[in-house]
Each structure stands twice: as C-alpha cells, then as structure tokens.
Design a protein around this motif. Structure first.
Motif, short mmCIF file in Angstrom:
data_model
loop_
_atom_site.label_atom_id
_atom_site.label_comp_id
_atom_site.label_asym_id
_atom_site.label_seq_id
_atom_site.Cartn_x
_atom_site.Cartn_y
_atom_site.Cartn_z
N UNK A 8 0.85 -1.19 0.00
CA UNK A 8 0.00 0.00 0.00
C UNK A 8 0.89 1.25 0.00
N UNK A 9 1.97 1.21 0.75
CA UNK A 9 2.92 2.32 0.77
C UNK A 9 3.52 2.52 -0.63
N UNK A 10 3.83 1.41 -1.31
CA UNK A 10 4.37 1.50 -2.67
C UNK A 10 3.36 2.14 -3.61
N UNK A 11 2.08 1.80 -3.44
CA UNK A 11 1.05 2.41 -4.29
C UNK A 11 0.99 3.91 -4.11
N UNK A 12 1.27 4.37 -2.91
CA UNK A 12 1.16 5.79 -2.62
C UNK A 12 2.41 6.58 -2.99
N UNK A 13 3.56 5.91 -3.05
CA UNK A 13 4.81 6.65 -3.22
C UNK A 13 5.56 6.36 -4.51
N UNK A 14 5.30 5.23 -5.14
CA UNK A 14 6.04 4.86 -6.35
C UNK A 14 5.20 5.06 -7.59
N UNK A 15 5.82 5.38 -8.71
CA UNK A 15 5.06 5.58 -9.95
C UNK A 15 4.59 4.27 -10.58
N UNK A 16 5.25 3.15 -10.26
CA UNK A 16 4.89 1.87 -10.87
C UNK A 16 5.30 0.73 -9.94
N UNK A 17 4.67 -0.43 -10.15
CA UNK A 17 5.03 -1.64 -9.42
C UNK A 17 5.29 -2.75 -10.42
#
Length: 70
Positions: A8-17
């Motif tokens: 969830x943190x990655x969804x909020x802070x990174x442009x892509x996964x």
C-alpha cells in the motif's frame, strides 16, 4: 518479504510496481495480471524485458488515495 502495508505504501509513493507486486496487491496470480495486461484491462509499460504497472491505475481501481501534499 513484502507485506500488505509495504505494498500500500508503494502504491502511494512509487510511480509503478512490478507484475509480482501487482499480483500481491490484487491477491491474484501473476498469470492473471499478464492476462489483464494482454486483454487491455490493465496498462503496463515495458522497460527492456521488464513490465511495470503504473500505480495510478491500481490506486483508482482499489480506491487507495495518494498521499496529500502539505
């Protein structure tokens, strides 16, 4: 080990996964993510051999807000 809160943190802070991370976020298999990309219901960007899924689309589908800027 990737936890749900880290994703969830990655969804909020990174442009892509990655495809693997998207599969964990959606709680589906990697194959399902590849099928969604192939059918066009999930956008992906190719960097060389790697596929990345923009987090903006995932946030919208799952109704996860991005961090508000102060």
């Amino acid at each position: 080990m990737t936890t749900q809160s880290n994703l969830i943190e990655a969804l909020r802070t990174r442009p892509a996964v990655t495809v693997d991370e998207a599969a964990l976020i959606y709680s589906v298999s990697r194959g399902t993510i590849y099928n969604r990309i192939r059918e066009g219901s999930l956008k992906a960007v190719r960097y060389g051999r790697r596929l990345s899924i923009p987090t903006a689309q995932i946030r919208e589908e799952l109704d996860v807000p991005a961090y508000a800027t102060p």
